[in-house]
Design a protein around this motif. Structure first.
Motif, short mmCIF file in Angstrom:
data_model
loop_
_atom_site.label_atom_id
_atom_site.label_comp_id
_atom_site.label_asym_id
_atom_site.label_seq_id
_atom_site.Cartn_x
_atom_site.Cartn_y
_atom_site.Cartn_z
N ARG A 136 50.70 32.06 22.58
CA ARG A 136 51.81 31.65 21.77
C ARG A 136 51.44 29.41 22.56
O ARG A 136 51.41 29.77 23.63
N ILE A 137 50.47 29.06 22.24
CA ILE A 137 50.56 28.06 22.74
C ILE A 137 50.63 26.56 22.00
O ILE A 137 50.64 26.56 20.13
N ALA A 138 51.29 24.74 22.42
CA ALA A 138 52.00 24.57 21.76
C ALA A 138 51.51 23.11 22.27
O ALA A 138 52.37 23.50 23.86
N ALA A 139 51.46 22.11 22.01
CA ALA A 139 51.31 20.92 23.08
C ALA A 139 51.05 19.69 21.91
O ALA A 139 50.25 19.90 20.53
N GLY A 140 51.67 18.56 22.37
CA GLY A 140 51.89 17.30 21.64
C GLY A 140 51.01 15.93 22.57
O GLY A 140 51.13 16.36 23.72
N THR A 141 50.64 15.55 22.15
CA THR A 141 50.19 13.95 22.78
C THR A 141 50.14 13.19 21.87
O THR A 141 50.86 13.19 21.04
N GLY A 197 61.65 21.33 26.25
CA GLY A 197 62.50 22.74 26.59
C GLY A 197 61.27 24.20 26.70
O GLY A 197 61.64 25.15 27.35
N GLY A 198 60.23 24.02 26.40
CA GLY A 198 59.02 25.17 25.70
C GLY A 198 58.05 24.46 27.20
O GLY A 198 57.89 24.17 28.81
N ALA A 199 56.95 25.59 26.65
CA ALA A 199 55.53 25.28 27.48
C ALA A 199 54.88 25.26 27.03
O ALA A 199 55.21 25.56 25.82
N ILE A 200 53.44 24.58 27.24
CA ILE A 200 51.93 24.62 26.60
C ILE A 200 51.35 25.82 25.86
O ILE A 200 51.33 26.65 25.14
N VAL A 201 51.27 26.33 27.85
CA VAL A 201 50.78 28.08 27.05
C VAL A 201 52.36 29.46 26.97
O VAL A 201 52.44 29.01 28.00
N TRP A 241 52.30 24.90 32.29
CA TRP A 241 52.79 23.91 31.64
C TRP A 241 53.88 23.36 30.95
O TRP A 241 53.87 23.29 30.05
N ARG A 242 55.07 23.32 32.11
CA ARG A 242 56.16 23.16 31.21
C ARG A 242 56.75 21.69 30.78
O ARG A 242 57.49 21.05 30.92
N SER A 243 56.34 21.11 31.62
CA SER A 243 55.78 19.38 31.64
C SER A 243 54.73 18.86 30.93
O SER A 243 53.53 19.48 31.26
N CYS A 244 54.55 17.24 31.07
CA CYS A 244 53.37 16.80 30.64
C CYS A 244 52.07 17.00 31.19
O CYS A 244 52.64 16.55 33.25
N THR A 245 51.62 16.77 31.32
CA THR A 245 50.20 17.90 31.91
C THR A 245 49.23 16.64 31.93
O THR A 245 48.81 16.57 30.50
#
Lengths: 42, 104, 1085
Positions: C561-566, C549-553, C519-523
């Motif tokens: 490393r998991i990083a996500a935002g909503t 510039g990153g990916a969710i997983v 998931w490199r872009s909004c999903t």
């Protein structure tokens, strides 16, 4: 001799003692100090 | 070091010094202004009472004397009560005061 | 002797163009070399030529040889002790050679040769075979086709030693027969240490029947290799035996080998097996080799997977000098048991998926694969090709079947291409399913030169209500990176919740260099419902975005490393089984790390009575418990009429308990007319457990941080019943803290408060109503009220309704001193307050001058600005005490008085005696002046009055009082039944007058204080100020002209609290002159 016979009515002697006194001069200095010491409420 | 609200009310002419040594609202009043004036007068009353008994004078006379001085110390723009009871705005010239205030 | 030349030619023609040597080929040449050697020797022993002939031949061949001739006869020649080469290091020694000559038509021909114990020593290093001095003979250039010489030889105990790069090889030959046809013998080759291109064998032996037939040499017999170990190929075998049937064709151009291989325990890479056995046939020439094999490996095991038997049969073709190889083989494995291996693999994932829908699916897959793959078999066709172009493995067909023959996994056109110098490419199709296994089909197609597309599809794989489906997964591989794109559909349980028809798009890539990233872009994830930890998302979808510039997983060397935002999150459900609805602004989740949420609105409890939490910043970290901190939060507990704002603190939620600790916040009164100013709290704590809120906090005054009270609150969210305990241990009022700073109610009511108040309060509430009570006391409280200062107030006030400031009836308070103008000490006041406004004074009493002063009950409305009337009853006032109390040393009076005073306080708080009468009790008393008379020149009437006052007996005395408490009080004193008292100057006149019913009215216009002041000034000049200081009198004592002042004050002016206008008394005496006071000591303006 003078004979004063008691009048039937009491003799009313009005005696007004009105003590008002120019205390203002007396109090002026103290009042001045009081105002200085309590400047927050004057 | 007057309370800011009190200082503002004085300079805005919302309150003025009465001859009897107490503060009064000049013109339109509101709850806050009322409470503010009452609070100040309570404190003045307490001081007058304490000093009057120490000086063997009536609270009124001590208050009246203080009134004379307080009015003399008003700064231009502040309000004070003239002997005829009307509210005056202090200017640079000496304020109009009761005869008995002379010399004080 | 032409024969010799053609033998010579034979040998000369035997020129082996040094070509790329292979193992089989070398073996053949070895034997060839030996046989030729034998033939040569036959030639040497020709008998009839003297030594010199042989010597000449030897010399001609330039062979340093020595020999003994045992017998030379026409048809038989015997030589012994032949040594060729350097005697100390001979290349060839033969014990005895017997040669029979056969005379045909022409020259004699060699018949039988018998060699006894020939010993041949040679070396073979980096491609060169050399037998020392024999080389020129053996390897002379010749153009005749290579082949075996036509000789009939017998070799008895022939041996040789070949020192080669690969180790020392010893060989032994016994046999007889035509070399090129009909030779039969036994050959034995042993090599203790063989080292060939990365493979080594402990010992290698070959023992077989050697025979030749019409030019073709053949050797068959067992080959035994021990401890075969090819390190770089990773192949090891304890024993490898092969019974081989090797034939070399007459021209030595081709070797044919038929062997049946039998190895012992072997290992290839990390696959172990018991044995490999089977026939291998190969024909090889210097250019090409073709082989066919049918090998059977038994009991293979690779890690936990075990294969009963694995058969490989097929053909292999090597061409153009072995540079290109082609293998085609049928693979067949039986009794496969990979169950444990796969289970082991799956076991690794059981922890992370515990409690989710994947757990039952994983279990189902595990049991299915165990069943399906126990005793499964695999068959497949494999074509492998390796040439300059690179390596390619193609499996056109392959199938795994379960032990009942059903298809489990079918593979087709599986291709693995590894172009030399470029990345490997894999393509192919597979289909899996049946027997409880997920039905998965995959197709891979080649795209362009170096990219391929792999399509994967998995039908719904369900276990109960949990299922997962992969409608389409695209895996694109190009330039070494793998990209995949697809979607996962899922449904089933989650920890503390469930997901219904969850659709998760799947985009990501994997590359050897930087690992996996998803998931490199909004999903946007969509679902019918999604809930976890008993909270469900209200929305039907959720869009998660990766950090810029990153990916969710990301999963790489550094780990997962998991990083996500909503942008926003809406959750509702149950928290500690309390209804909760939560909506937030941007939320960012990072693992490892913390989650941050902005502008979070939480509504806790049933909607009608919701407790609201508005938090600006909320952070949470996920370890075993979820905890974190929050700042700038506003909390509104429904039942408690207080708002909590600017909250910051720590929170933790573990096993159903929400704990807020170390909270700092500000409490404000939610009432529109705030009953108290905001208070601040540090170190407050709150717990929410089982629908019950428990909170405790210490309220402090924000500015002075002085403790006001401790509050603990308990509230049941379910029943909305709760209570709050308020403990005021010691509330200290002084310059640092005044009541009006705590509540506006006190502003304009009390000021200059000093002293401490303590007490307890309690507020109880339930859905219907709120009740409260409290008890507050102080042991010494001073304050200034609108009617004047109060000192030493002591007592306890019980409030029956604290919130509305309503007290119990008849509260008693002792007051050390109250001074509305006249100080009254040690009084007790009874009162009750309603709604903080209606004050019912139930009474008050003061000890007063020997008697008591009683206040009659009255009702007041504190809120209204009104006149307040009080009635004070004087009971048994003792005049003597009165005088003594006022320290009037020079005045004495006696008599007991009763009466009452009507006092009115105007709205400004100024008190006035409206009417007050004190009546003396019978028999009256006396009033007398005991001080010295210091002034003489009184006016006659003044003198009379003074003398009268000097001492006066009265039968009745009535004192009327009126006037402002704070100002002048006019006192009208009326004496009746006046007689001169003792010590008065009695003379005729006075005695006459004494009998007169004289009523003496003395009006004193002065408050008690003034009375006091006046007398004091008589005796104590210091209380007078020097007029000179006041600037009224010049230094010389003359008055200074006062500055002109406007008209003097208008006496009727209401504002000046002058004497009450009730008595419009025209002053008989000039107001400024104290009538008692002689005026010479004071100069009036």
């Amino acid at each position: 001799c003078i004979n004063v016979n008691a009048p039937s009515e009491p003799i009313v002697i009005e005696l007004n003692i009105n003590i008002t006194q120019e205390v203002i001069y007396r109090l002026a200095e103290d009042a001045g100090n009081t105002i200085d010491e309590n400047a927050d409420i004057f | 070091q007057r309370d800011p609200a009190y200082a503002a009310a004085r300079s805005a002419g919302q309150v003025g010094e009465k001859m009897d040594g107490y503060l009064a609202v000049v013109g339109a009043s509101n709850a806050n202004l009322d409470r503010l004036v009452k609070q100040i007068n309570i404190k003045r009353r307490a001081v007058y009472t304490q000093r009057a008994s120490a000086e063997g004078a009536t609270v009124e006379e001590y208050a009246f004397t203080s009134g004379c001085i307080a009015i003399s110390r008003t700064v231009p723009g502040e309000k004070y009560q003239a002997p005829d009871g009307s509210w005056q705005t202090r200017t640079s010239s000496p304020p109009l005061r009761d005869g008995r205030c002379a010399g004080v | 002797m032409p024969a010799s030349s053609d033998i010579d030619g034979d040998i000369a023609t035997e020129s082996v163009r040094p070509k790329k040597r292979k193992l089989l080929r070398r073996l053949a040449f070895l034997l060839l070399g030996f046989v030729i050697g034998a033939a040569l020797l036959g030639w040497f022993t020709r008998e009839d030529i003297a030594r010199d002939l042989i010597g000449d031949e030897l010399a001609k061949l330039d062979l340093p040889a020595s020999y003994d001739v045992e017998q030379i006869s026409a048809d038989r020649q015997v030589l012994t002790n032949i040594v060729v080469g350097d005697p100390s290091d001979p290349d060839l020694t033969i014990e005895k050679v017997e040669v029979e000559l056969v005379y045909g038509f022409g020259a004699p021909e060699l018949g039988k040769i018998v060699l006894t114990k020939p010993r041949l020593y040679g070396t073979y290093s980096d491609g060169q075979m050399s037998f020392g001095s024999l080389d020129p003979v053996l390897f002379a250039e010749s153009d005749a086709p290579p082949g075996l010489p036509d000789l009939d030889a017998t070799v008895i105990d022939g041996r040789g030693l070949l020192d080669t790069d690969f180790g020392r090889i010893g060989w032994k030959v016994d046999g007889a027969g035509g070399l090129d046809d009909g030779f039969a013998g036994i050959a034995a080759v042993t090599a203790p240490e063989v080292q060939i291109s990365g493979c080594s064998a402990g010992t290698a032996t070959l023992y077989g029947q050697l025979s030749t037939a019409d030019g073709a040499l053949s050797l068959d017999g067992p080959v035994r290799l021990r401890e075969l170990n090819c390190r770089d190929a990773g192949v090891r075998a304890d024993t490898a035996d092969a019974s081989i049937d090797l034939t070399v064709d007459p021209t030595f151009a081709q070797v044919e080998l038929a062997a049946s291989l039998e190895t012992g325990a072997f290992s290839v890479a990390d696959a172990l097996g018991d044995s490999i056995a089977g026939p291998v046939k190969l024909t090889a020439s210097s250019e090409t080799m073709t082989a066919s094999f049918d090998l059977q490996a038994a009991r293979l095991s690779v890690r936990q997977a075990r294969i009963g038997s694995f058969a490989v049969d097929g053909t292999a073709r090597l061409r153009d000098g072995y540079r290109s190889a082609e293998v085609e083989a049928n693979l067949a494995a039986a009794a496969i048991d990979v169950g444990p291996a796969i289970s082991g693999l799956l076991g690794g994932y059981s922890a992370p998926v515990a409690g989710t829908l994947l757990e039952p699916l994983l279990a189902k897959f595990d049991t299915a694969q165990r069943a399906q793959l126990r005793g499964a078999s695999f068959t497949g066709l494999l074509n492998a090709r390796n040439d300059q172009g690179g390596l390619s493995l193609v499996m056109p067909q392959g199938a795994v079947r379960n032990d009942r023959g059903g298809d489990v996994l079918s593979l087709s056109r599986i291709e693995y291409r590894q172009a030399s110098g470029r990345e490997a490419r894999v393509s192919g199709n597979f289909r899996m399913g049946g027997g409880g296994l997920p039905a998965i089909a995959g197709r891979m197609e080649q795209h362009g030169s170096d990219s391929s597309i792999f399509r994967l599809k998995m039908q719904r794989y369900a276990a109960g209500e949990n299922w997962i489906e992969l409608p389409e997964l695209l895996v694109e591989q190009s330039k070494g990176a793998v990209r995949f794109d697809g979607a996962i559909l899922a449904n089933g349980i989650l920890p503390g919740g469930a997901a219904r028809n969850l659709t998760v798009p799947l985009q990501g890539s994997w590359a050897y260099a930087n690992g996996l990233s998803l998931w490199r872009s909004c999903t946007s994830v969509s679902f019918d419902s999604l809930s976890f930890a008993s909270l469900d998302l209200a929305s039907r979808g959720l869009t998660l975005c990766p950090p810029p510039g990153g990916a969710i997983v990301r999963q790489d060397a550094q780990g997962l490393r998991i990083a996500a935002g909503t942008s926003s999150l809406v959750l509702n459900g149950k928290l500690a089984d309390t209804d909760i609805a939560m909506s937030s602004g941007p939320v960012g989740i990072a693992y490892p790390g913390i989650a941050k949420a902005k502008a979070v609105e939480v509504v806790l409890g049933p909607a009608a009575e919701a407790n609201r939490f508005a938090v600006t910043d909320l952070t949470a970290n996920f370890r075993d418990t979820i905890s974190g901190s929050f700042t700038d939060a506003d909390i509104q507990l429904f039942a408690v009429p207080l708002d909590i704002s600017e909250t910051a603190g720590e929170w933790a939620y573990a096993d159903d308990v929400l704990t807020i600790s170390d909270a700092a916040f500000t409490i404000t009164d939610r009432n529109e007319f705030a009953r108290f100013e905001p208070l601040s709290v540090q170190g407050g704590s709150l717990t929410l457990f089982d629908n019950m809120i428990n909170a405790d906090a210490t309220l402090r005054h924000p500015a002075s941080q002085r403790e006001i009270s401790r509050v603990d609150i308990r509230h049941d969210l379910g029943s909305a019943v709760g209570f709050a305990n308020i403990n005021v241990d010691r509330l200290q009022f002084d310059e640092g803290l005044q009541p009006d700073q705590l509540t506006d109610l006190a502003l304009g009511v009390v000021a200059n408060v000093s002293g401490a108040v303590a007490g307890k309060g309690r507020i109880d509430w339930n859905p219907e109503d709120v009740s409260s009570f409290g008890r507050f006391f102080s042991d010494a409280l001073d304050f200034a009220a609108v009617f004047g200062p109060v000192k030493g107030a002591r007592g306890e006030v019980e409030f029956t309704d604290l919130l509305s400031l309503t007290t119990a009836p008849n509260q008693q308070i002792f007051i050390a001193s109250i001074n509305p103008g006249i100080e009254a000490r040690d009084g007790i006041i009874g009162f009750s307050l309603n709604d903080g406004q209606f004050l019912g004074v139930t009474g008050g009493s003061w000890p007063f001058m020997g008697g008591t002063l009683k206040l009659r009950p009255t009702q007041l409305n504190l809120a209204a600005a009104e006149e307040r009337r009080y009635i004070l009853e004087v009971d048994a006032l003792d005049a003597a005490l009165f005088v003594e109390d006022l320290e009037l040393g020079n005045l004495s009076a006696t008599g007991i008085f009763d009466g009452s005073l009507q006092i009115v306080f105007d709205e400004l708080g100024f008190g006035k005696i409206e009417s007050g009468v004190l009546q003396s009790r019978a028999p009256g008393g006396t009033v007398s002046y005991v001080g010295e008379l210091t002034y003489e020149d009184l006016s006659p009437i003044a003198n009379y009055a003074f003398k009268t006052l000097r001492s006066l007996d009265y039968e009745t005395m009535q004192i009327g009082m009126e006037g402002a408490l704070t100002g002048d009080i006019v006192t009208r004193v009326r004496f009746d039944g006046v007689k001169q008292g003792k010590g008065t100057e009695q003379n005729f006149i006075t005695r006459q007058i004494a009998d007169l019913p004289i009523r003496l009215n003395v009006n004193i216009r002065a408050p008690f204080y003034k009375l006091l002041g006046t007398y004091q000034s008589i005796y104590d000049p210091s209380t007078q100020r020097d007029p000179r200081d006041l600037g009224l009198v010049g230094p010389d004592g003359n008055p200074i002209a006062a500055p002109q002042e406007p008209a003097p004050a208008d006496p009727s002016n209401p504002n000046i609290p002058s004497s009450p206008d009730i008595i419009d008394q025209t002053n008989a005496v000039r107001p400024s002159e104290p009538s008692i006071q002689t005026s010479d000591s004071e100069i009036m303006p």
